[in-house]
Design an enzyme around this catalytic site. Structure first.
Site, PDB file in Angstrom:
ATOM      1  N   ARG A  39     -14.884  34.764 -23.599  1.00 34.02           N
ATOM      2  CA  ARG A  39     -16.465  34.416 -23.611  1.00 34.02           C
ATOM      3  C   ARG A  39     -16.630  33.353 -24.719  1.00 34.02           C
ATOM      4  O   ARG A  39     -16.187  33.662 -25.944  1.00 34.02           O
ATOM      5  CB  ARG A  39     -17.197  35.820 -23.833  1.00 34.02           C
ATOM      6  CG  ARG A  39     -17.521  36.461 -22.418  1.00 34.02           C
ATOM      7  CD  ARG A  39     -18.576  37.488 -22.728  1.00 34.02           C
ATOM      8  NE  ARG A  39     -18.649  38.354 -21.469  1.00 34.02           N
ATOM      9  CZ  ARG A  39     -17.803  39.400 -21.311  1.00 34.02           C
ATOM     10  NH1 ARG A  39     -17.060  39.743 -22.078  1.00 34.02           N
ATOM     11  NH2 ARG A  39     -17.715  39.784 -20.206  1.00 34.02           N
ATOM     12  N   ASP A  40     -17.390  32.451 -24.492  1.00 32.10           N
ATOM     13  CA  ASP A  40     -17.824  31.379 -25.484  1.00 32.10           C
ATOM     14  C   ASP A  40     -18.575  32.017 -26.739  1.00 32.10           C
ATOM     15  O   ASP A  40     -19.496  32.667 -26.214  1.00 32.10           O
ATOM     16  CB  ASP A  40     -18.454  30.219 -25.263  1.00 32.10           C
ATOM     17  CG  ASP A  40     -18.266  28.994 -26.228  1.00 32.10           C
ATOM     18  OD1 ASP A  40     -17.759  28.114 -25.991  1.00 32.10           O
ATOM     19  OD2 ASP A  40     -19.169  29.123 -27.337  1.00 32.10           O
ATOM     20  N   ILE A  41     -18.316  32.066 -27.931  1.00 28.92           N
ATOM     21  CA  ILE A  41     -18.978  32.622 -28.896  1.00 28.92           C
ATOM     22  C   ILE A  41     -20.427  32.182 -29.101  1.00 28.92           C
ATOM     23  O   ILE A  41     -21.302  32.774 -29.794  1.00 28.92           O
ATOM     24  CB  ILE A  41     -18.306  32.510 -30.439  1.00 28.92           C
ATOM     25  CG1 ILE A  41     -18.456  33.628 -31.144  1.00 28.92           C
ATOM     26  CG2 ILE A  41     -18.549  31.165 -30.946  1.00 28.92           C
ATOM     27  CD1 ILE A  41     -17.767  33.804 -32.303  1.00 28.92           C
ATOM     28  N   VAL A  88     -12.182  21.827 -30.847  1.00 29.98           N
ATOM     29  CA  VAL A  88     -10.803  22.736 -30.690  1.00 29.98           C
ATOM     30  C   VAL A  88      -9.825  21.976 -29.960  1.00 29.98           C
ATOM     31  O   VAL A  88     -10.129  21.688 -28.725  1.00 29.98           O
ATOM     32  CB  VAL A  88     -10.963  24.343 -30.190  1.00 29.98           C
ATOM     33  CG1 VAL A  88      -9.750  24.881 -30.166  1.00 29.98           C
ATOM     34  CG2 VAL A  88     -12.175  24.777 -31.024  1.00 29.98           C
ATOM     35  N   HIS A 110      -9.057  23.095 -23.200  1.00 26.79           N
ATOM     36  CA  HIS A 110      -9.913  24.268 -22.504  1.00 26.79           C
ATOM     37  C   HIS A 110     -10.873  23.811 -21.664  1.00 26.79           C
ATOM     38  O   HIS A 110     -11.608  22.841 -22.027  1.00 26.79           O
ATOM     39  CB  HIS A 110     -10.388  25.064 -23.688  1.00 26.79           C
ATOM     40  CG  HIS A 110     -11.511  24.651 -24.744  1.00 26.79           C
ATOM     41  ND1 HIS A 110     -10.778  23.774 -25.800  1.00 26.79           N
ATOM     42  CD2 HIS A 110     -12.633  24.249 -24.758  1.00 26.79           C
ATOM     43  CE1 HIS A 110     -11.719  23.179 -26.596  1.00 26.79           C
ATOM     44  NE2 HIS A 110     -12.974  23.720 -25.791  1.00 26.79           N
ATOM     45  N   HIS A 121     -14.606  24.735 -20.091  1.00 26.40           N
ATOM     46  CA  HIS A 121     -16.036  25.237 -20.285  1.00 26.40           C
ATOM     47  C   HIS A 121     -16.271  25.776 -18.811  1.00 26.40           C
ATOM     48  O   HIS A 121     -16.398  24.811 -17.979  1.00 26.40           O
ATOM     49  CB  HIS A 121     -17.240  24.615 -20.816  1.00 26.40           C
ATOM     50  CG  HIS A 121     -17.063  24.429 -22.351  1.00 26.40           C
ATOM     51  ND1 HIS A 121     -17.308  24.844 -23.424  1.00 26.40           N
ATOM     52  CD2 HIS A 121     -16.282  23.490 -22.782  1.00 26.40           C
ATOM     53  CE1 HIS A 121     -17.044  24.599 -24.595  1.00 26.40           C
ATOM     54  NE2 HIS A 121     -16.082  23.332 -24.193  1.00 26.40           N
ATOM     55  N   ASN A 132     -14.426  18.698 -22.620  1.00 28.90           N
ATOM     56  CA  ASN A 132     -14.730  17.663 -23.736  1.00 28.90           C
ATOM     57  C   ASN A 132     -13.426  16.922 -24.171  1.00 28.90           C
ATOM     58  O   ASN A 132     -12.462  17.585 -24.455  1.00 28.90           O
ATOM     59  CB  ASN A 132     -15.406  18.235 -24.953  1.00 28.90           C
ATOM     60  CG  ASN A 132     -16.795  18.832 -24.630  1.00 28.90           C
ATOM     61  OD1 ASN A 132     -17.452  18.196 -23.808  1.00 28.90           O
ATOM     62  ND2 ASN A 132     -17.255  20.129 -25.015  1.00 28.90           N
TER      63      ASN A 132
HETATM   64  P1  AMP Z   1     -15.148  22.230 -27.780  1.00 27.66           P
HETATM   65  O1  AMP Z   1     -16.396  21.921 -28.512  1.00 27.66           O
HETATM   66  O2  AMP Z   1     -15.310  21.723 -26.037  1.00 27.66           O
HETATM   67  O3  AMP Z   1     -13.923  22.140 -28.513  1.00 27.66           O
HETATM   68  O4  AMP Z   1     -15.238  23.774 -27.277  1.00 27.66           O
HETATM   69  C1  AMP Z   1     -14.946  24.802 -28.470  1.00 27.66           C
HETATM   70  C2  AMP Z   1     -15.712  25.933 -27.973  1.00 27.66           C
HETATM   71  O5  AMP Z   1     -15.236  27.058 -28.514  1.00 27.66           O
HETATM   72  C3  AMP Z   1     -16.981  25.968 -28.234  1.00 27.66           C
HETATM   73  O6  AMP Z   1     -17.998  26.035 -27.549  1.00 27.66           O
HETATM   74  C4  AMP Z   1     -17.265  27.361 -29.516  1.00 27.66           C
HETATM   75  O7  AMP Z   1     -18.520  27.936 -29.215  1.00 27.66           O
HETATM   76  C5  AMP Z   1     -16.022  27.893 -29.001  1.00 27.66           C
HETATM   77  N1  AMP Z   1     -15.477  28.894 -29.874  1.00 27.66           N
HETATM   78  C6  AMP Z   1     -15.127  28.726 -31.189  1.00 27.66           C
HETATM   79  N2  AMP Z   1     -14.634  29.885 -31.595  1.00 27.66           N
HETATM   80  C7  AMP Z   1     -14.795  30.843 -30.799  1.00 27.66           C
HETATM   81  C8  AMP Z   1     -14.363  32.204 -30.845  1.00 27.66           C
HETATM   82  N3  AMP Z   1     -13.905  32.739 -32.110  1.00 27.66           N
HETATM   83  N4  AMP Z   1     -14.500  32.842 -29.752  1.00 27.66           N
HETATM   84  C9  AMP Z   1     -15.088  32.421 -28.691  1.00 27.66           C
HETATM   85  N5  AMP Z   1     -15.496  30.986 -28.656  1.00 27.66           N
HETATM   86  C10 AMP Z   1     -15.508  30.309 -29.728  1.00 27.66           C
END
Ligand code: AMP
Length: 113
Positions: free
Chosen positions: A30-32, A96, A100, A102, A87
């Site tokens: 799950r996205d945080i 990140v 990945h 979304h 992204n």
């Molecule tokens: P992006 O901006 O496309 O690189 O997406 C990275 C996503 O990772 C963001 O939507 C963050 O909210 C999510 N994220 C970062 N750290 C964590 C975590 N520890 N657990 C779950 N999601 C995370």
């Protein structure tokens, strides 16, 4: 070898997060910071691809596996319909650099794109 990404550290159990699904080569969390009623991240277990363009060029079968897992999760967590967002690059909001997807689902009738 680069430093383990945040997602690799989650996969290894070094950072707490519930792994909601796994396939041979991918997993989902799950996205945080959820941006939709259902907001999951579908992630290859390998961090060798920084973004979807690298993944598509390097391992299209793995990209297909991510899409299949996204489809399964959208059916389990919502009504089966979903938006898939990758992204690519910091100027597009990528934070990140371990590719990945979304998976956004549930109550998305009001379109933003
Ligand atoms: P992006 O901006 O496309 O690189 O997406 C990275 C996503 O990772 C963001 O939507 C963050 O909210 C999510 N994220 C970062 N750290 C964590 C975590 N520890 N657990 C779950 N999601 C995370």
């Amino acid at each position: 070898m680069s430093e383990p990404s945040i997602f690799t550290r989650i996969l290894n159990g070094e950072i707490p997060s519930e792994i909601v699904a796994q396939t041979e080569n991918a997993f989902a969390i799950r996205d945080i910071h959820p941006q939709a009623p259902v907001h999951l991240l579908v992630i290859p277990k390998t961090q060798q691809y920084r973004d979807v363009v690298e993944l598509a060029a390097g391992d299209p079968a793995l990209l297909t596996e991510l899409i299949g897992l996204a489809n399964t999760l959208a059916a389990e967590h919502a009504d089966g319909d979903f938006r898939l967002v990758f992204n690519r690059g910091a100027n597009a909001g990528q934070t990140v650099f371990h590719v990945h997807a979304h998976v956004l689902a549930g109550g998305l009738e009001e379109r933003h794109l």
